[in-house]
Structures are given as C-alpha cells and as structure tokens.
Design a protein around this motif. Sequence first.
Motif, PDB file in Angstrom:
ATOM      1  N   ALA A 147      -6.384  -7.898  -2.955  1.00  0.00           N
ATOM      2  CA  ALA A 147      -6.586  -6.463  -2.651  1.00  0.00           C
ATOM      3  C   ALA A 147      -8.069  -6.081  -2.671  1.00  0.00           C
ATOM      4  CB  ALA A 147      -5.810  -5.595  -3.645  1.00  0.00           C
ATOM      5  N   LEU A 181     -10.982   0.297   2.888  1.00  0.00           N
ATOM      6  CA  LEU A 181     -10.446   1.441   2.148  1.00  0.00           C
ATOM      7  C   LEU A 181     -11.520   2.520   1.979  1.00  0.00           C
ATOM      8  CD1 LEU A 181      -7.915   2.349   0.382  1.00  0.00           C
ATOM      9  CD2 LEU A 181      -9.314   1.680  -1.542  1.00  0.00           C
ATOM     10  N   LEU A 224      -3.559   0.180  -3.483  1.00  0.00           N
ATOM     11  CA  LEU A 224      -3.434  -1.132  -2.842  1.00  0.00           C
ATOM     12  C   LEU A 224      -3.106  -2.130  -3.930  1.00  0.00           C
ATOM     13  CD1 LEU A 224      -6.449  -1.804  -0.465  1.00  0.00           C
ATOM     14  CD2 LEU A 224      -4.019  -1.840   0.075  1.00  0.00           C
ATOM     15  N   PRO A 253      -4.478   6.643  -2.215  1.00  0.00           N
ATOM     16  CA  PRO A 253      -3.835   5.373  -1.913  1.00  0.00           C
ATOM     17  C   PRO A 253      -3.926   4.372  -3.056  1.00  0.00           C
ATOM     18  CG  PRO A 253      -5.963   5.495  -0.828  1.00  0.00           C
ATOM     19  CD  PRO A 253      -5.778   6.796  -1.539  1.00  0.00           C
ATOM     20  N   GLU A 289       0.857  -1.190   0.000  1.00  0.00           N
ATOM     21  CA  GLU A 289       0.000   0.000   0.000  1.00  0.00           C
ATOM     22  C   GLU A 289       0.885   1.229   0.000  1.00  0.00           C
ATOM     23  OE1 GLU A 289      -2.867   0.244   3.159  1.00  0.00           O
ATOM     24  OE2 GLU A 289      -3.637   2.165   2.435  1.00  0.00           O
TER      25      GLU A 289
END
Length: 362
Positions: free
Chosen positions: A21, A28, A16, A14, A3
């Motif tokens: 994921a 998230l 991932l 962000p 991440e």
Amino acid sequence: MIEWMIETATKRYPLLLGDGAARELPSLLRSLACPPGTKLFIITDDTVAPLYLDEVRATLAAAEYDVYAYIIPSGEAAKSFDNYYACQTAAIKCGLDRRSVIVALGGGVVGDLAGFVAATYMRGIRYIQMPTTLLAHDSAVGGKVAINHPLGKNMIGAFHQPEAVVYDTSFLRTLPERELRSGFAEVIKHALIRDRRFYDWLRAEIKTLADLRGEKLAYCIEKGIDIKASVVREDEKETGVRAHLNFGHTLGHALESELGYGALTHGEAVAVGMLFAVFVSERFYGRSFAEHRLADWFAGYGFPVSLPAAVQTRRLLEKMKGDKKAYAGTVRMVLLCEIGDVEVVELEDDNLLTWLDEFSRQ
Ligand code: NAD
Ligand code: MG
C-alpha cells in the motif's frame, strides 16, 4: 489491495490496505490535492525508521515531493510534551506551511503524537496515518490524537481526523509477537462488542497468532477498522455509544496503571479486562457464557487470563473509580449482553469488590 472510504460525522477519507500500500502513496496524495513539491514531514520512531523510512522516503522523493523526517524514540514514553515540542521545532525549521502534510509512520505512539502535532501546528494542518502495528488499526481511525502528561495518559490532545490511512500490511511482518498479540486483543474486542459473525470467523480461522498473516491479517484489520469507524461515526466526540469501545478497558487500564506501564502490554491488560467484564456480565444478567470457553480461547493466543497474584483488588477498585466513564465515583463498565452486543452499566462498589475477589481466586 483494498480501498474504501472511512466516514465520520465530520469527514470522509480513504483507507488503503494491503501488501505494498505504501507504494500507492504518491497517487493517493495527488488525489488529495497534494501536488508534487508539497512539503511532507514524516514522523516515525527509531525502531520503525531503520526498517521502513528509507523506502517510504524514496517513494515520495521519486514522485518529487519535498520530504523531511523526524525520528522520536520508540515506546510509550515518547508521547511526551518534550517530543511534541521537538517535532514542532523541526516542523518550523523545515518551513512547513499550511499546505504541508504530516505523515505518521509507526504504531499508535507515533500516530497519536504526530496527529497532535498536525492538529496544532499553525492551528492545524493535514496528516496521513501509516500504521505499522496491528494495534494501530484502532488508533489510526477515530481522530483522537494526544500526548501524555506525567499525571495522566492522553491528557492533552484533540480530535483531528487524518486525510487518509495507508496500511501497508507487509510492514507488519517485522512486528514482534508480543506486539501482534497486543493489537489482536483490540480485534477480538471489536468482534465481541459489535459483530457475532466476525467473532465466529475469528474462532474458526485464527487458531493461533501464527494465523495472523496475509489475507487473514488484512481481514482482521479491515473488520476492526470497519467496526471502530462505525462506532465513531455514530458518536464522534464520545458522548454515548463510543464508550462501548472501552469494553475490557475499565479493569485493563486499572491493571496497567497498578502494575506500572509496560509490565503487561495494553492488549494483555485488556484481555484480562474483557474476561472480567464477561465474569461480571454473567453475575449482573444472571446468564452464562461458559459454552464459549473464552478464557481457553484467549490462553491459546498466549494472553494472561487471570489477575496477577500480586495485585490487591481494593486498589484495582480505586483505580477503576478514576476511569473516564465513572460519574461521581460510581464505576460504569461495559458489559456483554450477547456476543456482539454490549451496554454500559453502573455498578456498586461492594458488588465489584466481591466480583474482583472471586475473579482473582479463579
Ligand atoms: P507503539 O507505537 O509503541 O508500537 C509498539 C512497538 O512496536 C514500538 O516499540 C514500535 O517501535 C514497534 N514497532 C512499530 N511498528 C513496527 C514494525 N512494523 N516492526 C517492528 N517493530 C515495530 O504502540 P502501539 O501498540 O502501536 O500503540 C499504542 C499507543 O496507541 C498508545 O499510546 C495508545 O494510547 C495509543 N492508542 C490510541 C488510540 C486512539 O484512538 N488515538 C487508540 C488505541 C491506542
Ligand atoms: Mg485500547
């Protein structure tokens, strides 16, 4: 799972990356201030939907999100005004509001279309990229979103950065080999324009496409995104260094358009384009990259390494003059100074035609 934060001039978000994921999506979303109950509108295509839509939908529904989905046909032709309009209609009918989030689940086609829907629905709502192809490491960061016009690819679009990128590498296992190869050309491009060490790693570690699995695949995606993001950070709206991302694309685009879209994948066309850019660099700078045996390296992955016999070099030159980087009809190409270092150079038509002819006789 990796991440990290992507930084552009206008936004930080962000990313991932890793097997599984997609399962992290609910946490998230909560960290992005999208509480349960938020409307999520998944846009995907009819190849990806039977493979992954149920799984993603179930993950989100279990976390009590209000999930809707819209499925477009797969393929480049789907990046059309008709599908854009159909997505907007579906979004309105589902009652999406300014707090809703669009989820682009698919390759670059879905990402570009869904991103443009998000950029314009109610003057712009949030969206998340969930890339399912290797090529989409390139399209999912950078914030360029677009649809095609019959008169030109990506002619109608916007700059709209996602809220997050969720790259579940387990989704790539079903990707056909040809699509993997296509995306890998952009990974090679990112190494060649910016990162000698990554280039050396690729040469040592990725001997064939079969090596693009597990941690090595994730590393290729991570490095590719890192390089793309760093270029975009310097030049978000493409006034300078972002042009370097077009390495291999001046001839690549000309080939795609001359042969008809689909004859070569984008990556295959860019691979030939990169070899031509190196060929021109050798002549322009009077130096040699022969020791790298780039054509052999590319051929090992199954890339074409020369111009198809049927194309006329004069027609390719005309197409290259229509490139977005060209000023007043003068071709500007990205040339290789060193492995890991490129620059944009203006080239005269006569020289280019000579080099195209020589390259085609190789
Ligand atoms: P794509 O989205 O058409 O995907 C390629 C094919 O693979 C499609 O048939 C798709 O249905 C299928 N597919 C996708 N994921 C799969 C999976 N996990 N398993 C099996 N099949 C799967 O094409 P692409 O190569 O990902 O992206 C190309 C598009 O990206 C082009 O339209 C290009 O203009 C755009 N692009 C945009 C940017 C940008 O900065 N916005 C950059 C590069 C490319
Ligand atoms: Mg490209």
